[in-house]
Design a protein around this motif. Structure first.
Motif, short mmCIF file in Angstrom:
data_model
loop_
_atom_site.label_atom_id
_atom_site.label_comp_id
_atom_site.label_asym_id
_atom_site.label_seq_id
_atom_site.Cartn_x
_atom_site.Cartn_y
_atom_site.Cartn_z
N ILE A 21 0.85 -1.20 0.00
CA ILE A 21 0.00 0.00 0.00
C ILE A 21 0.89 1.25 0.00
CG2 ILE A 21 -1.74 1.29 1.30
CD1 ILE A 21 -2.69 -1.54 2.36
N CYS A 24 2.18 1.62 -3.48
CA CYS A 24 1.14 2.12 -4.41
C CYS A 24 1.03 3.64 -4.31
CB CYS A 24 -0.22 1.51 -4.07
SG CYS A 24 -0.44 -0.19 -4.62
N LEU A 25 1.05 4.15 -3.10
CA LEU A 25 0.92 5.60 -2.91
C LEU A 25 2.16 6.33 -3.42
CD1 LEU A 25 -0.83 5.48 0.55
CD2 LEU A 25 -1.77 6.56 -1.51
N TYR A 242 -4.09 -4.72 -4.48
CA TYR A 242 -3.45 -3.69 -3.65
C TYR A 242 -3.67 -2.29 -4.23
CZ TYR A 242 -1.50 -6.68 -0.06
OH TYR A 242 -1.38 -7.52 1.01
N THR A 246 -5.83 0.54 -2.13
CA THR A 246 -5.19 1.83 -1.90
C THR A 246 -6.14 2.97 -2.28
OG1 THR A 246 -3.00 0.86 -2.27
CG2 THR A 246 -3.17 3.26 -2.42
#
Ligand SMILES: Nc1ncnc2c1ncn2[C@@H]1O[C@H](COP(=O)(O)OP(=O)(O)OP(=O)(O)O)[C@@H](O)[C@H]1O
Ligand SMILES: [Mg+2]
Length: 253
Positions: A21, A24-25, A242, A246
């Motif tokens: 996560i 992903c950000l 994921y 997110t």
């Protein structure tokens, strides 16, 4: 936003979820800090591309026990935009050592104040216990994500975790909100996996994320390459999930 991923049950997908996560950000362009609060240091080795922090590198233990400043401890990772406060075996005794410290519950919170403006998101990977290190994470955090493995005893321990969250909120950190429960290692071939998701949704209405992380062999391979699966194989089913969760996390705010 400071997210802690916690569940005192071992092997439920805390580290995998934290790392992915956070990644992903970072891939979406945010500045993200990953703080490894587990002496097992799986999150640390999971983002360093096979490298190890040098033996004299400062770690989360130095932040908690020796007043090391977070900006002096962070290191870059294989994910652009994702910084790491590494962990190591020196954190193993921290929970016990912390007992005698003044302000023992809020040392991590205080340490992170300094980097609040440097990152849009901070993610804390907790150890599989409700010890003082985890309490420090829950006191530092504004949001809690609880990974729950899709297996028969999934609900076991969750009520105790929720009690702890209630106590932390009442005594130490009224800002702590449960962002959601994240179902992990879902296996569509087994009936039990689906049943567990339903049961957890029934117990915690509205709290379980829509996205469910499937069991996927690429997830088990990615740590040996020192990469989150969302980079190791961005198009596998677990990476897709994921990315989806997110988006939900950001939308829940
Ligand atoms: N979606 C998945 N598919 C397949 N394997 C997975 C998946 N998620 C996690 N695993 C594997 O399950 C094991 C436990 O996952 P992970 O280390 O993320 O759990 P944890 O809760 O952090 O464990 P601990 O409590 O020891 O810190 C690891 O070997 C990991 O690779
Ligand atoms: Mg872990």
């Amino acid at each position: 936003m400071i997210y802690a991923l916690a569940n005192q049950k071992g092997g439920v997908g805390k580290t995998t979820s934290t790392v992915n996560i956070a990644a992903c950000l970072a891939e979406a362009g945010h500045r993200v800090l990953l703080l490894d609060a587990d002496p097992q240091a799986n999150a640390t080795s999971g983002v360093l591309g096979g490298d190890r922090p040098s033996p004299d590198a400062a770690t989360t233990a130095d932040v908690l026990l020796d007043g090391a400043r977070v900006p002096a401890v962070v290191m870059p990772t294989v994910v652009p935009g994702l910084d790491l406060v590494p962990s190591g075996p020196d954190l193993a005794g921290a929970a016990v050592e912390l007992v005698a410290r003044p302000g023992r519950d809020r040392l991590l919170r205080d340490a992170l104040t300094e980097v609040r403006d440097a990152y849009s998101f901070v993610f804390i990977d907790c150890p599989p216990s409700l010890d003082l290190v985890t309490i420090n994470a829950l006191v530092a955090a504004t949001r809690l994500i609880v990974p729950v493995q899709c297996e028969y005893y999934a609900l076991e321990g969750l009520s105790r975790l929720m009690e702890t969250v209630g106590e932390v909120r009442a005594r130490l950190n009224p800002d702590l909100v449960i962002a959601g429960l994240l179902m992990t290692m879902h296996d569509p071939r087994t009936r039990i996996s689906g049943e567990v998701v339903q049961e957890v949704r029934r117990h915690f209405p509205g709290l379980v994320f829509d996205a469910v992380i499937p069991r996927n062999v690429r997830v088990t391979e990615s740590p040996s390459h020192g990469e989150p699966v969302i980079r190791y194989d961005p198009h596998c089913a677990a990476a897709d999930a994921y990315f989806e969760v997110t988006k939900e996390i950001v939308a829940r705010g």
